[in-house]
Scaffold this active site. Structure first.
Site, PDB file in Angstrom:
ATOM      1  N   THR A 267       0.836  -1.210   0.000  1.00 48.53           N
ATOM      2  CA  THR A 267       0.000   0.000   0.000  1.00 48.53           C
ATOM      3  C   THR A 267       0.868   1.258   0.000  1.00 48.53           C
ATOM      4  O   THR A 267       1.962   1.281   0.587  1.00 48.53           O
ATOM      5  CB  THR A 267      -0.972   0.023   1.209  1.00 48.53           C
ATOM      6  OG1 THR A 267      -1.314   1.377   1.507  1.00 48.53           O
ATOM      7  CG2 THR A 267      -0.367  -0.570   2.453  1.00 48.53           C
TER       8      THR A 267
ATOM      9  N   SER B 210      -0.879   3.462  10.794  1.00 51.29           N
ATOM     10  CA  SER B 210      -1.792   2.543  11.497  1.00 51.29           C
ATOM     11  C   SER B 210      -1.061   1.212  11.611  1.00 51.29           C
ATOM     12  O   SER B 210      -0.070   0.978  10.918  1.00 51.29           O
ATOM     13  CB  SER B 210      -3.101   2.352  10.711  1.00 51.29           C
ATOM     14  OG  SER B 210      -2.869   1.503   9.602  1.00 51.29           O
TER      15      SER B 210
ATOM     16  N   TYR C 180      -2.184  -1.529  10.569  1.00 49.53           N
ATOM     17  CA  TYR C 180      -2.340  -2.187   9.257  1.00 49.53           C
ATOM     18  C   TYR C 180      -1.190  -1.785   8.330  1.00 49.53           C
ATOM     19  O   TYR C 180      -0.522  -2.644   7.744  1.00 49.53           O
ATOM     20  CB  TYR C 180      -3.705  -1.812   8.640  1.00 49.53           C
ATOM     21  CG  TYR C 180      -3.718  -1.917   7.129  1.00 49.53           C
ATOM     22  CD1 TYR C 180      -3.517  -3.155   6.506  1.00 49.53           C
ATOM     23  CD2 TYR C 180      -3.916  -0.788   6.323  1.00 49.53           C
ATOM     24  CE1 TYR C 180      -3.503  -3.252   5.114  1.00 49.53           C
ATOM     25  CE2 TYR C 180      -3.910  -0.881   4.946  1.00 49.53           C
ATOM     26  CZ  TYR C 180      -3.703  -2.120   4.345  1.00 49.53           C
ATOM     27  OH  TYR C 180      -3.676  -2.217   2.975  1.00 49.53           O
ATOM     28  N   HIS C 181      -0.953  -0.468   8.211  1.00 51.09           N
ATOM     29  CA  HIS C 181       0.113  -0.022   7.302  1.00 51.09           C
ATOM     30  C   HIS C 181       1.474  -0.542   7.774  1.00 51.09           C
ATOM     31  O   HIS C 181       2.333  -0.897   6.971  1.00 51.09           O
ATOM     32  CB  HIS C 181       0.105   1.511   7.179  1.00 51.09           C
ATOM     33  CG  HIS C 181      -1.128   2.024   6.483  1.00 51.09           C
ATOM     34  ND1 HIS C 181      -2.149   2.670   7.138  1.00 51.09           N
ATOM     35  CD2 HIS C 181      -1.510   1.928   5.202  1.00 51.09           C
ATOM     36  CE1 HIS C 181      -3.106   2.960   6.276  1.00 51.09           C
ATOM     37  NE2 HIS C 181      -2.745   2.527   5.093  1.00 51.09           N
TER      38      HIS C 181
ATOM     39  N   LYS D 124       2.070  -3.970   6.626  1.00 52.15           N
ATOM     40  CA  LYS D 124       2.446  -4.027   5.200  1.00 52.15           C
ATOM     41  C   LYS D 124       3.933  -3.686   5.023  1.00 52.15           C
ATOM     42  O   LYS D 124       4.603  -4.235   4.164  1.00 52.15           O
ATOM     43  CB  LYS D 124       1.590  -3.073   4.356  1.00 52.15           C
ATOM     44  CG  LYS D 124       0.108  -3.244   4.484  1.00 52.15           C
ATOM     45  CD  LYS D 124      -0.394  -4.565   3.976  1.00 52.15           C
ATOM     46  CE  LYS D 124      -0.648  -4.556   2.501  1.00 52.15           C
ATOM     47  NZ  LYS D 124      -1.360  -5.780   2.060  1.00 52.15           N
TER      48      LYS D 124
ATOM     49  N   THR E  26     -18.676  12.952   4.780  1.00 57.79           N
ATOM     50  CA  THR E  26     -17.929  13.358   5.974  1.00 57.79           C
ATOM     51  C   THR E  26     -16.426  13.349   5.727  1.00 57.79           C
ATOM     52  O   THR E  26     -15.847  12.340   5.352  1.00 57.79           O
ATOM     53  CB  THR E  26     -18.283  12.449   7.171  1.00 57.79           C
ATOM     54  OG1 THR E  26     -18.399  11.111   6.706  1.00 57.79           O
ATOM     55  CG2 THR E  26     -19.581  12.869   7.813  1.00 57.79           C
TER      56      THR E  26
HETATM   57  N1  NAD Z   1      -8.905  -2.135  -1.369  1.00 50.64           N
HETATM   58  C1  NAD Z   1      -8.007  -1.161  -1.311  1.00 50.64           C
HETATM   59  O1  NAD Z   1      -8.313   0.029  -1.390  1.00 50.64           O
HETATM   60  C2  NAD Z   1      -6.540  -1.509  -1.156  1.00 50.64           C
HETATM   61  C3  NAD Z   1      -5.602  -0.463  -1.251  1.00 50.64           C
HETATM   62  C4  NAD Z   1      -4.261  -0.775  -1.103  1.00 50.64           C
HETATM   63  C5  NAD Z   1      -3.867  -2.089  -0.879  1.00 50.64           C
HETATM   64  N2  NAD Z   1      -4.798  -3.071  -0.783  1.00 50.64           N
HETATM   65  C6  NAD Z   1      -4.336  -4.445  -0.526  1.00 50.64           C
HETATM   66  O2  NAD Z   1      -4.935  -5.342  -1.444  1.00 50.64           O
HETATM   67  C7  NAD Z   1      -5.209  -6.588  -0.805  1.00 50.64           C
HETATM   68  C8  NAD Z   1      -6.659  -6.978  -1.032  1.00 50.64           C
HETATM   69  O3  NAD Z   1      -7.502  -5.940  -0.543  1.00 50.64           O
HETATM   70  P1  NAD Z   1      -9.081  -6.061  -0.610  1.00 50.64           P
HETATM   71  O4  NAD Z   1      -9.626  -4.688  -0.568  1.00 50.64           O
HETATM   72  O5  NAD Z   1      -9.497  -6.985  -1.697  1.00 50.64           O
HETATM   73  O6  NAD Z   1      -9.361  -6.742   0.800  1.00 50.64           O
HETATM   74  P2  NAD Z   1     -10.515  -7.751   1.214  1.00 50.64           P
HETATM   75  O7  NAD Z   1     -10.541  -7.797   2.684  1.00 50.64           O
HETATM   76  O8  NAD Z   1     -11.772  -7.448   0.505  1.00 50.64           O
HETATM   77  O9  NAD Z   1      -9.950  -9.135   0.655  1.00 50.64           O
HETATM   78  C9  NAD Z   1      -8.981  -9.902   1.300  1.00 50.64           C
HETATM   79  C10 NAD Z   1      -9.440 -11.354   1.228  1.00 50.64           C
HETATM   80  O10 NAD Z   1      -8.432 -12.176   1.837  1.00 50.64           O
HETATM   81  C11 NAD Z   1      -9.053 -13.103   2.680  1.00 50.64           C
HETATM   82  N3  NAD Z   1      -8.079 -13.444   3.729  1.00 50.64           N
HETATM   83  C12 NAD Z   1      -7.509 -12.621   4.648  1.00 50.64           C
HETATM   84  N4  NAD Z   1      -6.690 -13.316   5.439  1.00 50.64           N
HETATM   85  C13 NAD Z   1      -6.725 -14.587   5.017  1.00 50.64           C
HETATM   86  C14 NAD Z   1      -6.090 -15.766   5.441  1.00 50.64           C
HETATM   87  N5  NAD Z   1      -5.283 -15.776   6.497  1.00 50.64           N
HETATM   88  N6  NAD Z   1      -6.334 -16.916   4.769  1.00 50.64           N
HETATM   89  C15 NAD Z   1      -7.177 -16.933   3.696  1.00 50.64           C
HETATM   90  N7  NAD Z   1      -7.812 -15.832   3.255  1.00 50.64           N
HETATM   91  C16 NAD Z   1      -7.605 -14.680   3.911  1.00 50.64           C
HETATM   92  C17 NAD Z   1     -10.292 -12.402   3.217  1.00 50.64           C
HETATM   93  O11 NAD Z   1     -11.287 -13.318   3.625  1.00 50.64           O
HETATM   94  C18 NAD Z   1     -10.724 -11.588   2.005  1.00 50.64           C
HETATM   95  O12 NAD Z   1     -11.640 -12.277   1.206  1.00 50.64           O
HETATM   96  C19 NAD Z   1      -4.827  -6.413   0.667  1.00 50.64           C
HETATM   97  O13 NAD Z   1      -3.557  -6.972   0.892  1.00 50.64           O
HETATM   98  C20 NAD Z   1      -4.758  -4.924   0.848  1.00 50.64           C
HETATM   99  O14 NAD Z   1      -3.806  -4.565   1.834  1.00 50.64           O
HETATM  100  C21 NAD Z   1      -6.138  -2.811  -0.919  1.00 50.64           C
END
Ligand code: NAD
Length: 384
Positions: A147, A182, A184-185, A188, A255
């Site tokens: 990210t 955070s 979370y970050h 990553k 917001t």
């Molecule tokens: N959506 C965004 O805006 C965004 C932005 C930057 C980075 N990302 C990165 O992209 C990736 C996907 O994001 P997203 O928005 O699709 O998230 P999401 O939560 O919708 O999807 C993640 C999926 O992974 C599964 N998962 C998590 N841990 C697991 C585990 N231990 N075993 C099996 N499955 C597991 C969850 O059930 C979920 O379906 C993440 O790594 C996130 O950090 C997303």
């Protein structure tokens, strides 16, 4: 024609994982989908359900198998090394796209259990994947979603992953300094360090995609509506542009947290899918960690709210914009200039946040307007 390349998708049920699976299914890749539905479980536990009731992968696989029969799904937890390594050994994928993390900053700051769960889940799934690749198929290309939040908001330009340091007349290329705001970050950042360790020591090949907040829908118009991806808009799992559009459609104010001067780089979900396709086709050499900044446009939050409000006037939707106390600890006024030329050099033609795109998302939200739960939108996770 059958595409021989075998791709494993970790986190295939998620916002990004599912449309990615559909896209690669159409392209006839050999696909291994993995998810343990942890996101759905957390959405239920914290009472923040997505806009639409999306069915689980098992029940949708039949439709995908009509398009491409080389597709399988395993309900396993990537933090369970035995379970992941068993499938990895059996299938020996050529590439793994790793989405399987807990991607919510507010969730990770909710309390100590949530902070630890985020660190544990994200690091352990990345560690298990790196270990599987190193042990069972070290030629495999890991495509990891990172990210832009890893960089924070430094007072210098943000490079794509790396920076050349000149210190006392000597030079060295290092990972660009990172400072998440955070847990979370921070998880990553630790993922990136872990992968860099495995690349340096064991010559793995990794692409780390530093992605900005994603917005929109990738519906594959030709498909059944039951194949639509999950669309979240709540304070914990939703992303800002999708949330603003839901607030507008629901007739409640958009917001803004704090002053609204916070700048970030954003990307349409259609471009996420294009970028990952480009990453698949341009794998790094063994021993190389390629990093791309995966966003297409920078906005500050205030301008973003105004832009959405202006576009939605075209649908006769009148919006109000309201500033609220910022629940996060972050700089509200800062320099921000991030480089993002890597993906464009590989051929990405950005999908920009135009009136047409905002209206497309709003029409999807309008078709689900009666399902909007207004009580899950305002922030309830507070960094302070
Ligand atoms: N959506 C965004 O805006 C965004 C932005 C930057 C980075 N990302 C990165 O992209 C990736 C996907 O994001 P997203 O928005 O699709 O998230 P999401 O939560 O919708 O999807 C993640 C999926 O992974 C599964 N998962 C998590 N841990 C697991 C585990 N231990 N075993 C099996 N499955 C597991 C969850 O059930 C979920 O379906 C993440 O790594 C996130 O950090 C997303």
């Amino acid at each position: 024609m059958k595409n021989k390349m075998k791709i494993m998708i970790l986190g295939a049920d998620g916002y990004l994982g599912w449309p990615m699976a559909i896209d690669l299914c159409f392209k006839q890749y050999n696909l291994i989908l993995i998810d343990n539905y942890i996101k759905r479980k957390l959405q239920k536990k914290y009472k923040r359900l997505p806009l639409d009731n999306i069915s689980k992968i098992e029940s949708k696989l039949k439709i995908l198998k009509k398009i491409n029969k080389n597709i399988d799904f395993y309900n396993i937890d990537c933090t369970n090394f035995d379970a992941l390594s068993k499938i990895f050994k059996k299938t020996k994928p050529d590439a793994v796209i790793h989405f399987a993390e807990l991607p919510s900053a507010p969730y990770s700051m909710f309390g100590s259990n949530e902070s630890w769960k985020t660190l544990q889940n994200n690091l352990q799934s990345t560690f298990n994947l790196a270990w599987c690749v190193k042990t069972y198929n070290s030629n495999c290309h890991i495509i990891k979603l990172g990210t832009m939040g890893e960089y924070g908001t430094p007072n210098i330009d943000i490079e794509e992953g790396w920076i050349d340091i000149n210190h006392k007349k000597r030079n060295q290329k290092f990972l660009y300094p990172r400072q998440g705001s955070s847990l979370y970050h921070t998880s990553k950042i630790m993922d990136t360090d872990l992968l860099w360790f495995y690349v340096r020591l064991y010559n793995l090949r990794v692409t780390d995609l530093m992605q900005g907040p994603v917005y929109g829908i990738n519906t594959h118009n030709e498909l059944d509506t039951s194949l639509y991806p999950m669309f979240t808009y709540d304070d914990m799992f939703g992303t800002i542009i999708n949330r603003f559009i839901v607030q507008a459609v629901a007739g409640i104010p958009l917001t803004i947290y704090g002053s609204g001067h916070q700048i970030r780089g954003y990307i349409n979900i259609k471009d996420t899918i294009k970028c990952i396709n480009l990453a698949i086709k341009n794998q790094p050499r063994r021993g190389d960690l390629k990093i791309f900044n995966q966003f297409t446009e920078q906005f500050n939050v205030k301008d973003l709210a105004n832009k959405i409000s202006k576009s939605l006037k075209l649908l006769d939707i009148k919006t109000k914009i309201q500033k609220i106390n910022n629940p996060r600890i972050e700089k509200e006024k800062h320099y921000y200039n991030a480089k993002n030329s890597g993906m464009k050099k590989l051929g990405l033609k950005p999908t920009l946040l135009t009136d047409k795109i905002i209206i497309e998302i709003a029409k999807y939200v309008i078709s689900n307007k009666d399902k909007i739960n207004k009580s899950i939108i305002l922030p309830r996770s507070n960094w302070k």
